[in-house]
Design a protein around this motif. Structure first.
Motif, PDB file in Angstrom:
ATOM      1  N   TRP A 119     107.026   5.878  57.384  1.00 60.73           N
ATOM      2  CA  TRP A 119     107.790   4.659  57.602  1.00 60.73           C
ATOM      3  C   TRP A 119     107.033   3.488  57.003  1.00 60.73           C
ATOM      4  O   TRP A 119     105.815   3.539  56.848  1.00 60.73           O
ATOM      5  CB  TRP A 119     107.978   4.415  59.101  1.00 60.73           C
ATOM      6  CG  TRP A 119     108.788   5.461  59.799  1.00 60.73           C
ATOM      7  CD1 TRP A 119     108.386   6.726  60.164  1.00 60.73           C
ATOM      8  CD2 TRP A 119     110.148   5.349  60.208  1.00 60.73           C
ATOM      9  NE1 TRP A 119     109.412   7.399  60.780  1.00 60.73           N
ATOM     10  CE2 TRP A 119     110.506   6.581  60.821  1.00 60.73           C
ATOM     11  CE3 TRP A 119     111.088   4.340  60.134  1.00 60.73           C
ATOM     12  CZ2 TRP A 119     111.762   6.814  61.343  1.00 60.73           C
ATOM     13  CZ3 TRP A 119     112.354   4.564  60.663  1.00 60.73           C
ATOM     14  CH2 TRP A 119     112.681   5.789  61.254  1.00 60.73           C
ATOM     15  N   PHE A 120     107.757   2.412  56.653  1.00 56.47           N
ATOM     16  CA  PHE A 120     107.111   1.181  56.193  1.00 56.47           C
ATOM     17  C   PHE A 120     107.842  -0.011  56.782  1.00 56.47           C
ATOM     18  O   PHE A 120     108.977   0.095  57.231  1.00 56.47           O
ATOM     19  CB  PHE A 120     107.110   1.092  54.659  1.00 56.47           C
ATOM     20  CG  PHE A 120     108.393   0.542  54.098  1.00 56.47           C
ATOM     21  CD1 PHE A 120     108.506  -0.792  53.749  1.00 56.47           C
ATOM     22  CD2 PHE A 120     109.502   1.365  53.933  1.00 56.47           C
ATOM     23  CE1 PHE A 120     109.701  -1.304  53.253  1.00 56.47           C
ATOM     24  CE2 PHE A 120     110.690   0.860  53.429  1.00 56.47           C
ATOM     25  CZ  PHE A 120     110.795  -0.479  53.094  1.00 56.47           C
ATOM     26  N   THR A 121     107.175  -1.160  56.770  1.00 54.37           N
ATOM     27  CA  THR A 121     107.804  -2.408  57.201  1.00 54.37           C
ATOM     28  C   THR A 121     107.476  -3.504  56.198  1.00 54.37           C
ATOM     29  O   THR A 121     106.324  -3.605  55.742  1.00 54.37           O
ATOM     30  CB  THR A 121     107.350  -2.844  58.608  1.00 54.37           C
ATOM     31  OG1 THR A 121     107.986  -4.088  58.925  1.00 54.37           O
ATOM     32  CG2 THR A 121     105.860  -2.983  58.719  1.00 54.37           C
ATOM     33  N   PRO A 122     108.462  -4.326  55.834  1.00 55.03           N
ATOM     34  CA  PRO A 122     108.184  -5.462  54.961  1.00 55.03           C
ATOM     35  C   PRO A 122     107.328  -6.532  55.635  1.00 55.03           C
ATOM     36  O   PRO A 122     106.827  -7.425  54.973  1.00 55.03           O
ATOM     37  CB  PRO A 122     109.574  -6.024  54.637  1.00 55.03           C
ATOM     38  CG  PRO A 122     110.559  -5.046  55.117  1.00 55.03           C
ATOM     39  CD  PRO A 122     109.875  -4.147  56.092  1.00 55.03           C
ATOM     40  N   ALA A 123     107.140  -6.435  56.953  1.00 53.44           N
ATOM     41  CA  ALA A 123     106.366  -7.428  57.695  1.00 53.44           C
ATOM     42  C   ALA A 123     104.868  -7.328  57.448  1.00 53.44           C
ATOM     43  O   ALA A 123     104.117  -8.225  57.817  1.00 53.44           O
ATOM     44  CB  ALA A 123     106.649  -7.287  59.193  1.00 53.44           C
ATOM     45  N   GLN A 124     104.430  -6.227  56.834  1.00 57.29           N
ATOM     46  CA  GLN A 124     102.995  -6.002  56.619  1.00 57.29           C
ATOM     47  C   GLN A 124     102.783  -5.298  55.289  1.00 57.29           C
ATOM     48  O   GLN A 124     103.399  -4.260  55.035  1.00 57.29           O
ATOM     49  CB  GLN A 124     102.433  -5.147  57.766  1.00 57.29           C
ATOM     50  CG  GLN A 124     100.981  -4.775  57.634  1.00 57.29           C
ATOM     51  CD  GLN A 124     100.066  -5.894  58.058  1.00 57.29           C
ATOM     52  OE1 GLN A 124     100.483  -6.820  58.747  1.00 57.29           O
ATOM     53  NE2 GLN A 124      98.832  -5.844  57.642  1.00 57.29           N
ATOM     54  N   ALA A 125     101.934  -5.856  54.439  1.00 61.54           N
ATOM     55  CA  ALA A 125     101.625  -5.220  53.153  1.00 61.54           C
ATOM     56  C   ALA A 125     100.958  -3.870  53.395  1.00 61.54           C
ATOM     57  O   ALA A 125     100.202  -3.696  54.357  1.00 61.54           O
ATOM     58  CB  ALA A 125     100.712  -6.128  52.335  1.00 61.54           C
ATOM     59  N   ASN A 126     101.252  -2.910  52.544  1.00 57.42           N
ATOM     60  CA  ASN A 126     100.657  -1.567  52.620  1.00 57.42           C
ATOM     61  C   ASN A 126     100.805  -0.938  54.000  1.00 57.42           C
ATOM     62  O   ASN A 126      99.870  -0.350  54.535  1.00 57.42           O
ATOM     63  CB  ASN A 126      99.175  -1.610  52.221  1.00 57.42           C
ATOM     64  CG  ASN A 126      98.986  -2.145  50.830  1.00 57.42           C
ATOM     65  OD1 ASN A 126      99.697  -1.762  49.906  1.00 57.42           O
ATOM     66  ND2 ASN A 126      98.054  -3.056  50.667  1.00 57.42           N
ATOM     67  N   SER A 127     101.977  -1.066  54.582  1.00 56.96           N
ATOM     68  CA  SER A 127     102.201  -0.601  55.952  1.00 56.96           C
ATOM     69  C   SER A 127     102.642   0.852  56.045  1.00 56.96           C
ATOM     70  O   SER A 127     102.734   1.388  57.141  1.00 56.96           O
ATOM     71  CB  SER A 127     103.264  -1.474  56.623  1.00 56.96           C
ATOM     72  OG  SER A 127     104.493  -1.356  55.927  1.00 56.96           O
ATOM     73  N   ARG A 128     102.928   1.506  54.928  1.00 60.77           N
ATOM     74  CA  ARG A 128     103.457   2.874  54.980  1.00 60.77           C
ATOM     75  C   ARG A 128     102.468   3.796  55.698  1.00 60.77           C
ATOM     76  O   ARG A 128     101.305   3.876  55.337  1.00 60.77           O
ATOM     77  CB  ARG A 128     103.735   3.400  53.581  1.00 60.77           C
ATOM     78  CG  ARG A 128     104.406   4.753  53.584  1.00 60.77           C
ATOM     79  CD  ARG A 128     104.773   5.173  52.157  1.00 60.77           C
ATOM     80  NE  ARG A 128     105.583   6.360  52.155  1.00 60.77           N
ATOM     81  CZ  ARG A 128     105.085   7.601  52.031  1.00 60.77           C
ATOM     82  NH1 ARG A 128     103.788   7.794  51.902  1.00 60.77           N
ATOM     83  NH2 ARG A 128     105.891   8.638  52.039  1.00 60.77           N
ATOM     84  N   ARG A 129     102.986   4.457  56.722  1.00 56.08           N
ATOM     85  CA  ARG A 129     102.157   5.423  57.456  1.00 56.08           C
ATOM     86  C   ARG A 129     103.038   6.431  58.172  1.00 56.08           C
ATOM     87  O   ARG A 129     104.234   6.223  58.323  1.00 56.08           O
ATOM     88  CB  ARG A 129     101.226   4.729  58.439  1.00 56.08           C
ATOM     89  CG  ARG A 129     101.933   3.975  59.562  1.00 56.08           C
ATOM     90  CD  ARG A 129     100.959   3.431  60.561  1.00 56.08           C
ATOM     91  NE  ARG A 129     100.847   4.351  61.682  1.00 56.08           N
ATOM     92  CZ  ARG A 129     100.558   3.990  62.909  1.00 56.08           C
ATOM     93  NH1 ARG A 129     100.289   2.738  63.186  1.00 56.08           N
ATOM     94  NH2 ARG A 129     100.490   4.863  63.876  1.00 56.08           N
ATOM     95  N   ARG A 130     102.426   7.487  58.615  1.00 52.19           N
ATOM     96  CA  ARG A 130     103.151   8.575  59.283  1.00 52.19           C
ATOM     97  C   ARG A 130     103.234   8.298  60.778  1.00 52.19           C
ATOM     98  O   ARG A 130     102.254   7.945  61.425  1.00 52.19           O
ATOM     99  CB  ARG A 130     102.434   9.893  59.030  1.00 52.19           C
ATOM    100  CG  ARG A 130     103.114  11.092  59.623  1.00 52.19           C
ATOM    101  CD  ARG A 130     102.411  12.364  59.149  1.00 52.19           C
ATOM    102  NE  ARG A 130     102.817  13.527  59.874  1.00 52.19           N
ATOM    103  CZ  ARG A 130     103.969  14.170  59.725  1.00 52.19           C
ATOM    104  NH1 ARG A 130     104.829  13.733  58.844  1.00 52.19           N
ATOM    105  NH2 ARG A 130     104.267  15.240  60.419  1.00 52.19           N
TER     106      ARG A 130
END
Length: 129
Positions: free
Chosen positions: A92-103
């Motif tokens: 998942w990722f969020t535009p609220a935080q840079a480099n947020s993609r994580r499992r």
């Protein structure tokens, strides 16, 4: 499975259209909103309030239709607000935080980033890999 750049296929498919490449002519060009569908898609996907947009080429009716017809395809995953449990194990990722993609694992609580511009963190599923 390799990703295909649909934007490039979409644009080249309209090579015969009267408006094709007119944006390259500067102020002499006739750019009448052929990117408006992308603007509508972003408003829908990111939950942006578009109620004040009153432009003739903005696809307000299509965005409203999409909002009124929830996801019914089991292969699609809806967005998740921070503080809610994860609906599907994967990345998942969020535009609220840079480099947020994580499992995240199924039912794990999705975190919030308090410093985001909107003070509301929304997570989007990117896949299982």
């Amino acid at each position: 499975m390799p990703r295909i750049c649909l934007r490039n296929q979409w644009y080249s498919a309209f090579r015969q259209a009267s408006w094709h490449d007119t944006h390259l002519q500067g102020e002499e060009g006739n750019c009448v909103g052929y990117w408006a569908f992308e603007a509508g898609a972003i408003a829908f996907l990111y939950g942006i309030d578009d109620s004040k947009i009153d432009h003739m080429v903005y696809p307000k009716d299509l965005v409203e239709y999409a909002r009124n017809h929830p996801i019914s395809n089991a292969s699609q995953v809806a967005r998740i607000d921070a503080g809610q449990p994860c609906s599907k194990t994967g990345y998942w990722f969020t535009p609220a935080q840079a480099n947020s993609r994580r499992r995240f694992s199924h039912r794990e609580i999705m975190p919030e980033f308090g410093e985001s511009n909107s003070n509301h963190t929304i997570w989007y599923w990117t896949g299982e890999d």
